[in-house]
Design a protein around this motif. Sequence first.
Motif, short mmCIF file in Angstrom:
data_model
loop_
_atom_site.label_atom_id
_atom_site.label_comp_id
_atom_site.label_asym_id
_atom_site.label_seq_id
_atom_site.Cartn_x
_atom_site.Cartn_y
_atom_site.Cartn_z
N VAL A 152 -12.67 -19.39 24.75
CA VAL A 152 -12.17 -18.96 23.44
C VAL A 152 -12.39 -20.07 22.41
CG1 VAL A 152 -10.07 -18.38 22.14
CG2 VAL A 152 -10.52 -17.29 24.35
N GLU A 153 -12.11 -21.30 22.78
CA GLU A 153 -12.30 -22.41 21.83
C GLU A 153 -13.78 -22.64 21.53
OE1 GLU A 153 -10.12 -23.46 19.91
OE2 GLU A 153 -8.38 -22.70 20.97
N LEU A 154 -14.66 -22.43 22.51
CA LEU A 154 -16.09 -22.53 22.23
C LEU A 154 -16.51 -21.50 21.19
CD1 LEU A 154 -17.54 -23.12 25.83
CD2 LEU A 154 -17.43 -24.79 23.95
N VAL A 155 -16.00 -20.29 21.31
CA VAL A 155 -16.29 -19.25 20.31
C VAL A 155 -15.75 -19.68 18.94
CG1 VAL A 155 -15.77 -16.87 19.60
CG2 VAL A 155 -16.47 -17.36 21.96
N ASN A 156 -14.49 -20.13 18.92
CA ASN A 156 -13.91 -20.58 17.65
C ASN A 156 -14.75 -21.68 17.01
OD1 ASN A 156 -11.64 -18.88 17.73
ND2 ASN A 156 -10.45 -20.36 18.90
N LEU A 157 -15.18 -22.61 17.81
CA LEU A 157 -15.96 -23.74 17.28
C LEU A 157 -17.35 -23.32 16.84
CD1 LEU A 157 -14.82 -26.49 19.75
CD2 LEU A 157 -14.53 -26.52 17.27
N ARG A 158 -18.03 -22.50 17.61
CA ARG A 158 -19.39 -22.11 17.24
C ARG A 158 -19.39 -21.31 15.94
NH1 ARG A 158 -23.48 -23.55 15.76
NH2 ARG A 158 -25.33 -22.27 15.94
N ALA A 179 -9.76 -27.55 21.82
CA ALA A 179 -10.70 -27.53 22.95
C ALA A 179 -10.51 -28.75 23.83
CB ALA A 179 -12.14 -27.46 22.44
N LEU A 180 -10.34 -29.90 23.22
CA LEU A 180 -10.12 -31.12 24.00
C LEU A 180 -8.82 -31.04 24.80
CD1 LEU A 180 -11.34 -33.75 21.38
CD2 LEU A 180 -12.45 -33.19 23.58
N ARG A 181 -7.77 -30.51 24.17
CA ARG A 181 -6.49 -30.34 24.89
C ARG A 181 -6.65 -29.38 26.06
NH1 ARG A 181 -4.47 -29.93 19.77
NH2 ARG A 181 -4.15 -27.70 20.00
N ALA A 182 -7.53 -28.39 25.91
CA ALA A 182 -7.75 -27.40 26.98
C ALA A 182 -8.62 -27.96 28.11
CB ALA A 182 -8.39 -26.15 26.40
N GLY A 183 -9.20 -29.15 27.91
CA GLY A 183 -10.00 -29.77 28.95
C GLY A 183 -11.50 -29.76 28.70
N GLU A 184 -11.91 -29.32 27.52
CA GLU A 184 -13.34 -29.34 27.19
C GLU A 184 -13.82 -30.78 27.09
OE1 GLU A 184 -16.44 -28.58 27.42
OE2 GLU A 184 -16.04 -26.60 26.60
N THR A 185 -15.11 -31.01 27.36
CA THR A 185 -15.66 -32.36 27.32
C THR A 185 -16.32 -32.64 25.98
OG1 THR A 185 -17.85 -31.75 28.16
CG2 THR A 185 -16.13 -32.25 29.81
N THR A 186 -16.34 -33.91 25.61
CA THR A 186 -17.01 -34.29 24.36
C THR A 186 -18.51 -34.06 24.46
OG1 THR A 186 -17.13 -36.59 25.09
CG2 THR A 186 -15.25 -35.98 23.70
N ARG A 187 -19.06 -34.17 25.66
CA ARG A 187 -20.49 -33.94 25.84
C ARG A 187 -20.87 -32.51 25.46
NH1 ARG A 187 -24.01 -33.83 31.40
NH2 ARG A 187 -26.05 -34.00 30.42
N SER A 244 -6.41 -40.63 18.65
CA SER A 244 -6.44 -39.81 19.87
C SER A 244 -6.22 -38.34 19.53
CB SER A 244 -5.38 -40.28 20.86
OG SER A 244 -4.10 -39.86 20.44
N PRO A 245 -6.89 -37.43 20.24
CA PRO A 245 -6.77 -36.00 19.94
C PRO A 245 -5.33 -35.49 20.03
CG PRO A 245 -8.62 -36.36 21.41
CD PRO A 245 -7.89 -37.67 21.28
N ALA A 246 -4.59 -35.90 21.05
CA ALA A 246 -3.22 -35.40 21.20
C ALA A 246 -2.34 -35.90 20.06
CB ALA A 246 -2.65 -35.83 22.55
N ALA A 247 -2.45 -37.18 19.73
CA ALA A 247 -1.66 -37.73 18.65
C ALA A 247 -2.08 -37.14 17.32
CB ALA A 247 -1.79 -39.25 18.62
N SER A 248 -3.37 -36.89 17.14
CA SER A 248 -3.86 -36.29 15.90
C SER A 248 -3.28 -34.91 15.70
CB SER A 248 -5.38 -36.21 15.91
OG SER A 248 -5.94 -37.49 15.90
N ALA A 249 -3.18 -34.13 16.78
CA ALA A 249 -2.64 -32.78 16.67
C ALA A 249 -1.19 -32.81 16.21
CB ALA A 249 -2.76 -32.05 18.00
#
Length: 194
Positions: free
Chosen positions: A52-58, A76-84, A168-173
């Motif tokens: 779902v987050e890949l769709v949102n991002l694309r 996406a990062l919180r859900a476990g997606e990779t930066t790569r 950091s992504p978590a702190a940024s959120a």
Amino acid sequence: MDGNAPRDVNGTTDGRRVYLDKQSPEAYRALVHTADAVRATAAEAGLDRILVELVNLRVSQINGCASCLDVHTRAALRAGETTRRLGVLPAWRDTELFTARERAALALAEATTDPADRLAQDRAYRAARAVLDDEEISAVIWVAIAINAFNRVSILSRHPVRATATPSPAASAVSATASASASAPAPLPVDATA
């Protein structure tokens, strides 16, 4: 002139933008309720959070929505997606990093975002039929429709993406949610279409 007015790429103001979410809160709440229904539809169809987050991002990449890109990259990062994978998402067709289901969803999301390209729609549907059932296809398209709507609200309102003190992504959120309530525009719900 208002020092907080949105600025264009040259750093000049183009006139004060109307924050659509604040100006028309009932319409915005209806969009949020639609996003809630889409989120439930995606979950019922068995779409995982990363897809779902890949769709949102694309979709947000295609539309150039900085605010939604910021929100959904963090999600996406919180859900476990990779930066790569996030880094190569604009060129997903040229990698082996995405599953057949993700590739089908991304093609459908792109076809939904540019519905005038009927050939792309036909190709996307053919690819989707090979790996997604009707419920999943419908859910992916609804996710793309919802994020397209939020992209337009954010782009036309010119919602800003502000720097935060914590990288950091978590702190940024957390800080983005806290600081957004004090800033001019209402933030899009972090999980609006997730």
